[in-house]
Design an enzyme around this catalytic site. Sequence first.
Site, PDB file in Angstrom:
ATOM      1  N   ASN A   7       6.489  34.664 -35.773  1.00  0.00           N
ATOM      2  CA  ASN A   7       5.393  33.719 -35.549  1.00  0.00           C
ATOM      3  C   ASN A   7       4.131  34.554 -35.351  1.00  0.00           C
ATOM      4  O   ASN A   7       3.919  35.133 -34.287  1.00  0.00           O
ATOM      5  CB  ASN A   7       5.707  32.875 -34.312  1.00  0.00           C
ATOM      6  CG  ASN A   7       4.618  31.865 -34.013  1.00  0.00           C
ATOM      7  OD1 ASN A   7       3.569  31.858 -34.660  1.00  0.00           O
ATOM      8  ND2 ASN A   7       4.860  31.027 -33.024  1.00  0.00           N
ATOM      9  N   ARG A  90       6.900  31.275 -39.357  1.00  0.00           N
ATOM     10  CA  ARG A  90       6.211  30.035 -39.013  1.00  0.00           C
ATOM     11  C   ARG A  90       4.863  30.037 -39.728  1.00  0.00           C
ATOM     12  O   ARG A  90       4.105  31.006 -39.636  1.00  0.00           O
ATOM     13  CB  ARG A  90       5.988  29.961 -37.506  1.00  0.00           C
ATOM     14  CG  ARG A  90       5.167  28.769 -37.123  1.00  0.00           C
ATOM     15  CD  ARG A  90       4.859  28.767 -35.651  1.00  0.00           C
ATOM     16  NE  ARG A  90       4.058  27.592 -35.334  1.00  0.00           N
ATOM     17  CZ  ARG A  90       3.062  27.591 -34.474  1.00  0.00           C
ATOM     18  NH1 ARG A  90       2.740  28.687 -33.832  1.00  0.00           N
ATOM     19  NH2 ARG A  90       2.399  26.496 -34.232  1.00  0.00           N
ATOM     20  N   HIS A 179       3.109  20.715 -34.775  1.00  0.00           N
ATOM     21  CA  HIS A 179       4.318  20.779 -33.934  1.00  0.00           C
ATOM     22  C   HIS A 179       5.515  20.141 -34.644  1.00  0.00           C
ATOM     23  O   HIS A 179       6.458  19.706 -33.995  1.00  0.00           O
ATOM     24  CB  HIS A 179       4.133  20.048 -32.578  1.00  0.00           C
ATOM     25  CG  HIS A 179       3.126  20.657 -31.666  1.00  0.00           C
ATOM     26  ND1 HIS A 179       2.235  19.892 -30.954  1.00  0.00           N
ATOM     27  CD2 HIS A 179       2.874  21.936 -31.330  1.00  0.00           C
ATOM     28  CE1 HIS A 179       1.467  20.685 -30.228  1.00  0.00           C
ATOM     29  NE2 HIS A 179       1.840  21.933 -30.436  1.00  0.00           N
ATOM     30  N   ARG A 240      -8.201  21.742 -25.125  1.00  0.00           N
ATOM     31  CA  ARG A 240      -8.727  20.952 -26.247  1.00  0.00           C
ATOM     32  C   ARG A 240      -8.988  19.510 -25.817  1.00  0.00           C
ATOM     33  O   ARG A 240      -8.185  18.927 -25.087  1.00  0.00           O
ATOM     34  CB  ARG A 240      -7.727  20.953 -27.408  1.00  0.00           C
ATOM     35  CG  ARG A 240      -7.745  22.229 -28.213  1.00  0.00           C
ATOM     36  CD  ARG A 240      -6.619  22.245 -29.240  1.00  0.00           C
ATOM     37  NE  ARG A 240      -5.631  23.246 -28.913  1.00  0.00           N
ATOM     38  CZ  ARG A 240      -4.428  23.329 -29.471  1.00  0.00           C
ATOM     39  NH1 ARG A 240      -4.049  22.457 -30.385  1.00  0.00           N
ATOM     40  NH2 ARG A 240      -3.601  24.286 -29.120  1.00  0.00           N
ATOM     41  N   GLU A 383      11.806  25.911 -31.415  1.00  0.00           N
ATOM     42  CA  GLU A 383      11.235  26.016 -32.770  1.00  0.00           C
ATOM     43  C   GLU A 383      11.834  27.199 -33.526  1.00  0.00           C
ATOM     44  O   GLU A 383      12.058  27.127 -34.728  1.00  0.00           O
ATOM     45  CB  GLU A 383       9.710  26.145 -32.669  1.00  0.00           C
ATOM     46  CG  GLU A 383       9.086  24.839 -32.177  1.00  0.00           C
ATOM     47  CD  GLU A 383       7.652  24.984 -31.705  1.00  0.00           C
ATOM     48  OE1 GLU A 383       6.751  24.679 -32.476  1.00  0.00           O
ATOM     49  OE2 GLU A 383       7.446  25.400 -30.547  1.00  0.00           O
TER      50      GLU A 383
END
Length: 396
Positions: A7, A90, A179, A240, A383
Amino acid sequence: MKILVINCGSSSLKYQLIDSDTEKVLAKGLCERIGIDGMFTYQKAGCDKQVSQIDQPDHKKSVQLVIDALTDKENGVVADLSEIGAVGHRVVHGGEKFASSVLITEEVIKAIEECNDLAPLHNPANIIGINACRELMPGVPMVAVFDTAFHQTMPAEAFLYGIPYDYYKKYGVRKYGFHGTSHSYVSKRVIDILGLEAEKSKIVVCHLGNGASICAVDGGKSVETSMGLTPLMGLIMGTRSGEIDPGAMEFIANKEGLNLSEVMTILNKRSGVLGLSGVSSDFRDIESAIEDGNEQAKAAMDAFVHRVVSYVGGYIAVMGGVDAIVFTAGIGENDKGVRKAVIEKFGYLGVKLDEEANNSREDEVIISTPDSKVKVLKVATNEELMIARDTLALAK
Ligand code: AMP
């Protein structure tokens, strides 16, 4: 087969080596501050973490360090590189080009590059990681697993924005969602844990981490999700803003004398619970501030929970019902107070929280009472395992 999962960010690279037979992590770690100086973390399963300062001028050096650590005579987990059968990468944005994971070829790399515009901070870094691995591990099959792919099943009515249609046709301006690997993994776990019939199941997945999104999974497919063209949309997150009236951007710019990109930086980095509370982006800090009587921290928490509730409720309506609501990621897995505050709002649907189960620290727990009309769970996301599974399927 042993599968290396990568990743890659612009200055970091997370890695795990997973044995696909046992699905166990053999070793994992992190390269940080790539291109600045360099920190290297390596942890073999069952052993302590080793952290060292090693210069990493570029991602190729970082991948070399990972390979060296994994094949190290003393602390490694494989005898040599040939034991690593495939690499799973990823990739953040696959646009409309990728509805599932793919074996990486020159054409695939070009197609990922064509999505760079949509994720300028992430995709170029993902490609750098892919290229570094291809150089150092020639001949090893590599697979790209996209954050957006799971959401490609969303119908147009869910992904279209109410703007001139041309912008969708010409530039691909639409909702993509992120996601996806987590939403896919967690919804599948829920189907297994509850023994649901996948085609008929209706699940709302709340991935609540530093980045946060909600997904409506109907019949095993994503039909609606809260992030948009970019991961800025939807829930109030760590830093965010999530959903905000687009008109507020011009208003803030005029009041503060900022340009658009400065406003974007504020919405990405200085907003969310950090901006609202003035305390932190971390929910642990928010909660201790609330305990100390900080009203602004309380307002930030309440706004976060309110937004989650409004999306969950909306997605139940979109699916015309719900079998299970599931919480995952840093906050979803660890913050029993947030889970409780959200679930209490769904009492009208006959949803009942089992307080004792909600206190459990297990990875996968049903936290609703046996007579609850809707099951509620917390499930640890994974993940990397999902990436390893897709990689195995395609590399075979
Ligand atoms: P993630 O992005 O999934 O790694 O989630 C990271 C976030 O999870 C942190 O910023 C915290 O806000 C939250 N978090 C992690 N551990 C806890 C905890 N024990 N209680 C509350 N929030 C937590």
